[in-house]
Motif scaffolding. Structure first.
Motif, PDB file in Angstrom:
ATOM      1  N   LEU A 146      -2.049   0.814  26.746  1.00 47.09           N
ATOM      2  CA  LEU A 146      -1.673   1.566  26.622  1.00 47.09           C
ATOM      3  C   LEU A 146      -2.338   2.079  25.482  1.00 47.09           C
ATOM      4  CD1 LEU A 146       2.489   0.039  25.937  1.00 47.09           C
ATOM      5  CD2 LEU A 146       1.757   1.685  27.550  1.00 47.09           C
ATOM      6  N   SER A 147      -2.125   3.670  25.244  1.00 49.93           N
ATOM      7  CA  SER A 147      -2.653   4.386  24.115  1.00 49.93           C
ATOM      8  C   SER A 147      -1.764   5.132  23.233  1.00 49.93           C
ATOM      9  CB  SER A 147      -3.955   5.288  24.489  1.00 49.93           C
ATOM     10  OG  SER A 147      -4.926   3.492  25.104  1.00 49.93           O
ATOM     11  N   ARG A 148      -2.093   5.027  22.296  1.00 51.69           N
ATOM     12  CA  ARG A 148      -0.440   6.145  21.754  1.00 51.69           C
ATOM     13  C   ARG A 148      -0.994   7.027  20.376  1.00 51.69           C
ATOM     14  NH1 ARG A 148       2.816   4.143  17.162  1.00 51.69           N
ATOM     15  NH2 ARG A 148       0.614   4.961  16.230  1.00 51.69           N
ATOM     16  N   SER A 149      -0.700   8.758  20.330  1.00 54.42           N
ATOM     17  CA  SER A 149      -1.225   9.192  19.973  1.00 54.42           C
ATOM     18  C   SER A 149      -0.485   9.995  18.411  1.00 54.42           C
ATOM     19  CB  SER A 149      -2.122   9.970  19.711  1.00 54.42           C
ATOM     20  OG  SER A 149      -2.593  10.930  18.698  1.00 54.42           O
ATOM     21  N   ARG A 150      -0.277   9.537  16.971  1.00 55.56           N
ATOM     22  CA  ARG A 150       0.656  10.338  16.464  1.00 55.56           C
ATOM     23  C   ARG A 150       0.949  11.706  16.760  1.00 55.56           C
ATOM     24  NH1 ARG A 150       4.787   7.749  16.383  1.00 55.56           N
ATOM     25  NH2 ARG A 150       4.779   5.849  14.923  1.00 55.56           N
ATOM     26  N   LEU A 151       1.856  12.895  16.655  1.00 52.69           N
ATOM     27  CA  LEU A 151       1.972  13.709  16.084  1.00 52.69           C
ATOM     28  C   LEU A 151       1.932  14.156  14.789  1.00 52.69           C
ATOM     29  CD1 LEU A 151       1.191  14.292  19.227  1.00 52.69           C
ATOM     30  CD2 LEU A 151       2.466  16.120  19.246  1.00 52.69           C
ATOM     31  N   SER A 152       0.829  15.130  13.881  1.00 50.71           N
ATOM     32  CA  SER A 152       1.835  15.535  12.501  1.00 50.71           C
ATOM     33  C   SER A 152       2.516  16.304  12.208  1.00 50.71           C
ATOM     34  CB  SER A 152       0.560  15.182  11.896  1.00 50.71           C
ATOM     35  OG  SER A 152      -0.115  14.288  11.542  1.00 50.71           O
ATOM     36  N   ILE A 153       4.200  15.757  12.761  1.00 53.66           N
ATOM     37  CA  ILE A 153       5.481  16.609  12.253  1.00 53.66           C
ATOM     38  C   ILE A 153       6.195  15.465  11.295  1.00 53.66           C
ATOM     39  CG2 ILE A 153       7.141  17.877  13.726  1.00 53.66           C
ATOM     40  CD1 ILE A 153       5.652  17.630  16.447  1.00 53.66           C
ATOM     41  N   GLU A 154       6.857  16.319  10.601  1.00 48.91           N
ATOM     42  CA  GLU A 154       7.643  16.285   9.722  1.00 48.91           C
ATOM     43  C   GLU A 154       8.547  16.133   9.938  1.00 48.91           C
ATOM     44  OE1 GLU A 154       6.365  13.956   6.822  1.00 48.91           O
ATOM     45  OE2 GLU A 154       4.396  14.162   7.367  1.00 48.91           O
ATOM     46  N   ASP A 155       9.425  15.485  10.830  1.00 48.20           N
ATOM     47  CA  ASP A 155      10.286  15.886  11.532  1.00 48.20           C
ATOM     48  C   ASP A 155      11.750  14.791  11.228  1.00 48.20           C
ATOM     49  OD1 ASP A 155      12.327  17.400  12.285  1.00 48.20           O
ATOM     50  OD2 ASP A 155      11.422  16.932  14.738  1.00 48.20           O
ATOM     51  N   GLY A 156      11.948  13.840   9.890  1.00 51.67           N
ATOM     52  CA  GLY A 156      13.061  13.383   9.363  1.00 51.67           C
ATOM     53  C   GLY A 156      12.374  11.861  10.923  1.00 51.67           C
ATOM     54  N   ASP A 157      13.680  10.721  10.510  1.00 53.89           N
ATOM     55  CA  ASP A 157      13.409   9.907  11.507  1.00 53.89           C
ATOM     56  C   ASP A 157      12.539  10.354  12.889  1.00 53.89           C
ATOM     57  OD1 ASP A 157      14.435   8.444   9.533  1.00 53.89           O
ATOM     58  OD2 ASP A 157      16.263   8.574  10.380  1.00 53.89           O
ATOM     59  N   LEU A 158      12.917  11.307  12.771  1.00 53.84           N
ATOM     60  CA  LEU A 158      11.597  12.019  14.307  1.00 53.84           C
ATOM     61  C   LEU A 158      10.780  11.688  15.209  1.00 53.84           C
ATOM     62  CD1 LEU A 158      14.202  14.870  15.840  1.00 53.84           C
ATOM     63  CD2 LEU A 158      14.614  12.309  16.376  1.00 53.84           C
ATOM     64  N   ARG A 159      10.346  11.136  15.665  1.00 55.48           N
ATOM     65  CA  ARG A 159       8.788  10.602  15.986  1.00 55.48           C
ATOM     66  C   ARG A 159       8.405  11.335  17.476  1.00 55.48           C
ATOM     67  NH1 ARG A 159       9.728   9.262  11.698  1.00 55.48           N
ATOM     68  NH2 ARG A 159       9.359   7.307  10.556  1.00 55.48           N
ATOM     69  N   THR A 160       7.001  11.916  16.805  1.00 51.60           N
ATOM     70  CA  THR A 160       6.568  12.674  18.400  1.00 51.60           C
ATOM     71  C   THR A 160       4.863  11.843  18.441  1.00 51.60           C
ATOM     72  OG1 THR A 160       8.170  14.323  17.713  1.00 51.60           O
ATOM     73  CG2 THR A 160       6.010  14.697  19.249  1.00 51.60           C
ATOM     74  N   SER A 161       4.738  11.850  19.980  1.00 53.49           N
ATOM     75  CA  SER A 161       3.799  10.881  20.053  1.00 53.49           C
ATOM     76  C   SER A 161       3.213  11.579  21.943  1.00 53.49           C
ATOM     77  CB  SER A 161       3.764   9.571  20.323  1.00 53.49           C
ATOM     78  OG  SER A 161       3.950   9.688  19.340  1.00 53.49           O
ATOM     79  N   LEU A 162       2.124  11.170  21.516  1.00 51.22           N
ATOM     80  CA  LEU A 162       1.336  11.456  23.392  1.00 51.22           C
ATOM     81  C   LEU A 162       1.107   9.950  23.659  1.00 51.22           C
ATOM     82  CD1 LEU A 162      -1.619  14.680  22.538  1.00 51.22           C
ATOM     83  CD2 LEU A 162       0.890  14.224  24.013  1.00 51.22           C
ATOM     84  N   LEU A 163       1.303   9.324  24.712  1.00 52.56           N
ATOM     85  CA  LEU A 163       1.386   8.698  25.329  1.00 52.56           C
ATOM     86  C   LEU A 163       1.273   8.323  26.968  1.00 52.56           C
ATOM     87  CD1 LEU A 163       2.003   5.679  24.647  1.00 52.56           C
ATOM     88  CD2 LEU A 163       3.979   5.439  26.051  1.00 52.56           C
TER      89      LEU A 163
END
Length: 249
Positions: free
Chosen positions: A149-166
């Motif tokens: 697995l490889s994961r990249s986080r996206l810089s979106i300030e959105d409370g508890d929500l986390r946005t990623s590319l997996l």
């Protein structure tokens, strides 16, 4: 062929602009890939416009601005006529030259291939994929690897929500797990399968604590995900990984 789409209620909220930024980005990316949802969004947008302004009416008429706008246009036309009448032949020639040059610049701008400018490609573990337009102005952090697995986080300030590319390598899998919250997955490239079916590029998948699955990919895949809590591994030795469930969240 895309089989899984956002519900109409989600698309309506997307058109209204009432969704969190993370979910809007995922739905915009799906709509970019899905002709069926493109048509639905166009229809919902038209309905929303009609609801705001009424069919056949303009915003100016809606707010009682039409008479003032018409008067202003007439005044501007009269002003242009007065100015033109006051110019000598040399000044008129210069004005025509400027107008002609402006039209040529506008024509050149129209022929620029915007897709060639905005296309953005990312490579991870030897696999290349195009980034959806909705992500192209968002900072995409470096990929971090853990096994296949490889994961990249996206810089979106959105409370508890986390946005990623997996990214999951060819022949890779994620151990059987469920979700403490919800997880939205948009398959951008490749395919994977689990106990519930086979998924292709463009499929929009919404899972929560009611679902338990083990995604497996024969071809390798890239997903855009949004989640609001960690995953929870449920079988065998993989349960020892629960302390690092935050890695995928």
């Amino acid at each position: 062929m895309i089989k899984l789409h956002p519900k109409e209620s989600l698309l309506s909220s997307f058109v209204e602009g009432s969704l969190p930024a993370s979910l809007s980005v995922v739905i915009a990316s799906h709509v970019e890939m899905c002709p069926e949802c493109q048509k639905q969004v166009e229809s919902l947008t038209e309905q929303a416009a009609n609801a705001c302004f009424g069919e056949g009416s303009s915003s100016a008429t809606q707010f009682g601005l039409a008479p003032q706008v018409e008067m202003l246009c007439e005044e501007l036309m009269d002003f242009d006529s007065d100015v033109e009448a006051s110019l000598n032949d040399s000044e008129l020639s210069m004005l025509e030259a400027i107008t002609s040059a402006t039209e040529e610049v506008e024509h050149v701008a129209e022929t620029v291939d915007l897709a060639a400018i905005t296309d953005k490609e990312i490579e991870v573990s030897g696999a290349k994929f195009k980034v959806p337009r909705a992500l192209r102005n968002i900072e995409i952090k470096p990929f971090q690897g853990l096994g296949n697995l490889s994961r990249s986080r996206l810089s979106i300030e959105d409370g508890d929500l986390r946005t990623s590319l997996l990214h999951i390598d060819k022949g890779g899998s994620v151990p059987t797990h469920t979700h403490k919250g919800f997880e939205v997955t948009l398959l951008l490239q490749g395919s994977f399968e689990d106990e519930m079916g086979v998924y292709q590029a463009g499929d929009f998948i919404w899972l929560d604590a009611e679902h338990t699955h083990q995604p497996v990919t024969k071809t390798g895949c890239v997903c855009l995900t949004v989640s609001n809590d960690a995953i929870h591994f449920t079988k065998g030795v993989s349960q020892l990984l629960n302390p690092i469930g935050q890695f995928i969240y």
